[in-house]
Enzyme design. Structure first.
Site, PDB file in Angstrom:
ATOM      1  N   ASN A 208     -14.553  20.865  37.207  1.00 52.59           N
ATOM      2  CA  ASN A 208     -13.174  20.641  37.674  1.00 52.59           C
ATOM      3  C   ASN A 208     -12.213  21.452  36.811  1.00 52.59           C
ATOM      4  OD1 ASN A 208     -12.335  18.928  35.337  1.00 52.59           O
ATOM      5  ND2 ASN A 208     -14.042  17.704  36.122  1.00 52.59           N
ATOM      6  N   LYS A 287     -31.912  31.723  39.706  1.00 52.79           N
ATOM      7  CA  LYS A 287     -30.710  31.890  40.531  1.00 52.79           C
ATOM      8  C   LYS A 287     -31.045  31.769  42.026  1.00 52.79           C
ATOM      9  CE  LYS A 287     -27.064  35.183  41.513  1.00 52.79           C
ATOM     10  NZ  LYS A 287     -26.644  36.573  41.432  1.00 52.79           N
ATOM     11  N   LYS A 342     -13.442  -1.100  35.562  1.00 53.85           N
ATOM     12  CA  LYS A 342     -14.047  -0.547  34.349  1.00 53.85           C
ATOM     13  C   LYS A 342     -13.733  -1.373  33.095  1.00 53.85           C
ATOM     14  CE  LYS A 342     -13.932   3.996  36.530  1.00 53.85           C
ATOM     15  NZ  LYS A 342     -14.283   5.413  36.388  1.00 53.85           N
TER      16      LYS A 342
HETATM   17  O1  PMT Z   1      -7.391  18.530  30.618  1.00 50.20           O
HETATM   18  P1  PMT Z   1      -6.026  18.826  31.221  1.00 50.20           P
HETATM   19  O2  PMT Z   1      -6.007  20.138  31.952  1.00 50.20           O
HETATM   20  O3  PMT Z   1      -4.922  18.646  30.226  1.00 50.20           O
HETATM   21  O4  PMT Z   1      -5.783  17.732  32.377  1.00 50.20           O
HETATM   22  C1  PMT Z   1      -5.590  16.391  32.035  1.00 50.20           C
HETATM   23  C2  PMT Z   1      -6.290  15.438  33.033  1.00 50.20           C
HETATM   24  C3  PMT Z   1      -5.645  15.573  34.410  1.00 50.20           C
HETATM   25  C4  PMT Z   1      -7.794  15.786  33.120  1.00 50.20           C
HETATM   26  C5  PMT Z   1      -6.120  13.984  32.464  1.00 50.20           C
HETATM   27  O5  PMT Z   1      -4.764  13.682  32.350  1.00 50.20           O
HETATM   28  C6  PMT Z   1      -6.821  12.964  33.351  1.00 50.20           C
HETATM   29  O6  PMT Z   1      -6.286  12.481  34.340  1.00 50.20           O
HETATM   30  N1  PMT Z   1      -8.095  12.614  32.998  1.00 50.20           N
HETATM   31  C7  PMT Z   1      -8.966  11.756  33.821  1.00 50.20           C
HETATM   32  C8  PMT Z   1      -9.632  12.570  34.862  1.00 50.20           C
HETATM   33  C9  PMT Z   1     -10.598  11.778  35.718  1.00 50.20           C
HETATM   34  O7  PMT Z   1     -11.750  12.026  35.672  1.00 50.20           O
HETATM   35  O8  PMT Z   1     -10.045  10.804  36.386  1.00 50.20           O
HETATM   36  P2  PMT Z   1     -10.870   9.778  37.337  1.00 50.20           P
HETATM   37  O9  PMT Z   1      -9.799   9.011  38.021  1.00 50.20           O
HETATM   38  O10 PMT Z   1     -11.852  10.542  38.169  1.00 50.20           O
HETATM   39  O11 PMT Z   1     -11.671   8.870  36.331  1.00 50.20           O
HETATM   40  C10 PMT Z   1     -11.141   7.661  35.811  1.00 50.20           C
HETATM   41  C11 PMT Z   1     -11.640   7.443  34.400  1.00 50.20           C
HETATM   42  O12 PMT Z   1     -13.069   7.266  34.415  1.00 50.20           O
HETATM   43  C12 PMT Z   1     -11.370   8.591  33.440  1.00 50.20           C
HETATM   44  O13 PMT Z   1     -10.978   8.043  32.194  1.00 50.20           O
HETATM   45  C13 PMT Z   1     -12.700   9.307  33.323  1.00 50.20           C
HETATM   46  O14 PMT Z   1     -12.883   9.889  32.038  1.00 50.20           O
HETATM   47  C14 PMT Z   1     -13.704   8.173  33.560  1.00 50.20           C
HETATM   48  N2  PMT Z   1     -14.959   8.601  34.196  1.00 50.20           N
HETATM   49  C15 PMT Z   1     -14.936   9.083  35.471  1.00 50.20           C
HETATM   50  C16 PMT Z   1     -16.120   9.430  36.087  1.00 50.20           C
HETATM   51  C17 PMT Z   1     -17.335   9.292  35.382  1.00 50.20           C
HETATM   52  N3  PMT Z   1     -18.481   9.619  35.939  1.00 50.20           N
HETATM   53  N4  PMT Z   1     -17.325   8.824  34.126  1.00 50.20           N
HETATM   54  C18 PMT Z   1     -16.161   8.465  33.535  1.00 50.20           C
HETATM   55  O15 PMT Z   1     -16.153   8.048  32.365  1.00 50.20           O
END
Ligand code: PMT
Length: 399
Positions: A208, A287, A342
């Site tokens: 991403n 690949k 969570k």
């Molecule tokens: O890195 P930058 O370019 O500065 O951008 C910042 C950001 C947009 C990445 C940051 O501000 C942000 O929003 N981070 C969370 C991104 C994310 O994965 O969001 P989510 O809504 O998909 O996940 C929710 C939470 O679960 C997050 O804390 C994530 O770390 C966690 N997660 C998600 C999926 C997974 N398989 N394992 C996790 O631990």
């Protein structure tokens, strides 16, 4: 403007690195500090007084008897200073500081200084390693002054070794840390940042747009506020924040391993990383070749481990767990659902997809939601400021 309303006294002594102090002055001014410069006679042989006067917008003090409008100007500067930085600091000035000699404007002023001091020795390697210089540095350190070790590398005297003045941004960073309130002192914080990367084949991957900027800003702010910070980072191009222990990972599985290995001894866990929710079931070892049959390519994906949910299930009552939510719509509804599913104490929700917030941007607009039902809107601002406000709330909610 991190140093707004701060008075910084900048001592410059006679080393070739004095030209770097000009950049340090620029950084301090940019951060909003009022800077007064004191130069020794030999410093002025390397860089002119005018340069420092123009950039600091203050007269430079160099002679106690002829330069000033007041005969006690040096006492006034020493009394008003919030911090002193001496860069570069020669062997001569270190000896004077260590033994309380006051025979010029800088050494005399320093006897009247009561605020925190950073000294940046810079000289030839043999001089720096000389037992007398080291003894003087020990004295100053024991007196409570912060000594920034010089960098190693090629020196102006054509030798290679320790003695180079550290980069101005590093000195600036340490000055900022010194002036920041230590309200996280004694706390261990575990932070994840950046993206994860899941291989399709040896050259392609699923990932991403996370740049790591938000997570690194949180790590930097926490370190400056006195926390012991462990940062688990996906692949990013950012410099490691000073004073932070960093573990580099690629995949969700590697991130989970590293987070779990550091979980037990952490007081606060902040999961900023953007973890890939899905990964290819069967990553190829060679690949995948392009086939000209117009049939396209399907890749079967499987769900990745939800690291945050796993941690939410393991956390103790003394640990404070913060998640982030990256949403394109229904910010509040989705964030609250994630916080509940969570088992989080707090979630920082940001709308992603615009150029000035979320992924890659230097700024962010975040809404904080807390387990007790309260919330707080952080308007669009620099990610470093967002990080500090987020930490303010962590501290408040932890009680
Ligand atoms: O890195 P930058 O370019 O500065 O951008 C910042 C950001 C947009 C990445 C940051 O501000 C942000 O929003 N981070 C969370 C991104 C994310 O994965 O969001 P989510 O809504 O998909 O996940 C929710 C939470 O679960 C997050 O804390 C994530 O770390 C966690 N997660 C998600 C999926 C997974 N398989 N394992 C996790 O631990």
């Amino acid at each position: 403007m991190d140093l707004q309303n701060k008075n910084i006294l900048l001592g410059v002594t006679g080393g070739i690195a004095a030209y770097k102090t000009v950049e340090l002055l620029r950084l301090l001014k940019k951060a909003g500090a009022n800077v007064n410069v004191i130069m020794t006679d030999s410093a002025q042989k390397f860089v002119g007084k005018t340069t420092f006067e123009v950039l600091s917008e203050n007269p430079v003090l160099s002679d106690l008897f002829f330069d000033t409008e007041s005969s006690v100007k040096h006492i006034d500067l020493a009394t008003r200073a919030d911090a002193v930085i001496v860069a570069p600091a020669t062997a001569n000035i270190l000896a004077k500081f260590a033994h309380g000699i006051a025979d010029d404007a800088l050494s005399t002023t320093m006897l009247a200084v009561t605020c925190p001091v950073i000294v940046c020795p810079s000289m030839n390697t043999n001089m720096y390693q000389n037992i007398r210089v080291q003894r003087n540095l020990d004295i100053l350190e024991k007196d409570g002054w912060h000594i920034l070790d010089p960098d190693s590398g090629a020196l102006a005297c054509k030798t290679v070794g320790a003695g180079r003045l550290p980069d101005p941004w590093f000195i600036f960073d340490r000055a900022l840390a010194m002036l920041t309130k230590k309200d996280l002192s004694g706390k261990k914080i575990l932070i994840s940042a950046g993206p994860t990367v899941e291989a399709i084949d040896p050259v392609r991957f699923v990932s991403n747009h996370s740049s790591g900027k938000m997570g690194y800003a949180v790590a930097k702010a926490a370190e400056k506020r006195g926390a012991q910070v462990t940062l688990v980072s996906g692949p990013v191009t950012l410099e490691s924040p000073v004073g932070v222990e960093r573990f580099d990972v690629e995949t969700c599985e590697e991130m989970a391993d590293q987070m779990l290995a550091n979980l037990d001894h952490s007081d606060i866990i902040i999961k900023v990383a953007a973890v890939a929710d899905y990964k290819p079931i069967d990553p190829k070892t060679s690949k995948i070749k392009k086939k000209d049959n117009n049939k396209g390519l399907s890749i079967s994906m499987t769900e990745n481990l939800d690291i945050l949910r796993l941690i939410g299930g393991k956390k103790t009552k003394d640990q404070f767990l913060v998640g982030f939510a990256a949403e394109t719509d229904d910010l509040e509804k989705n964030a609250l659902l994630k916080m509940q599913k969570k088992n989080l104490d707090m979630i920082a929700a940001n709308i992603v997809g615009s150029s000035d917030s979320g992924f890659k941007a230097d700024t962010n607009k975040v809404k904080l939601f807390f387990k007790d039902g309260s919330f707080f809107d952080i308007p669009l601002m620099d990610k470093n400021k967002v990080a500090n406000i987020l930490i303010d709330y962590v501290i408040e909610k932890m009680g």
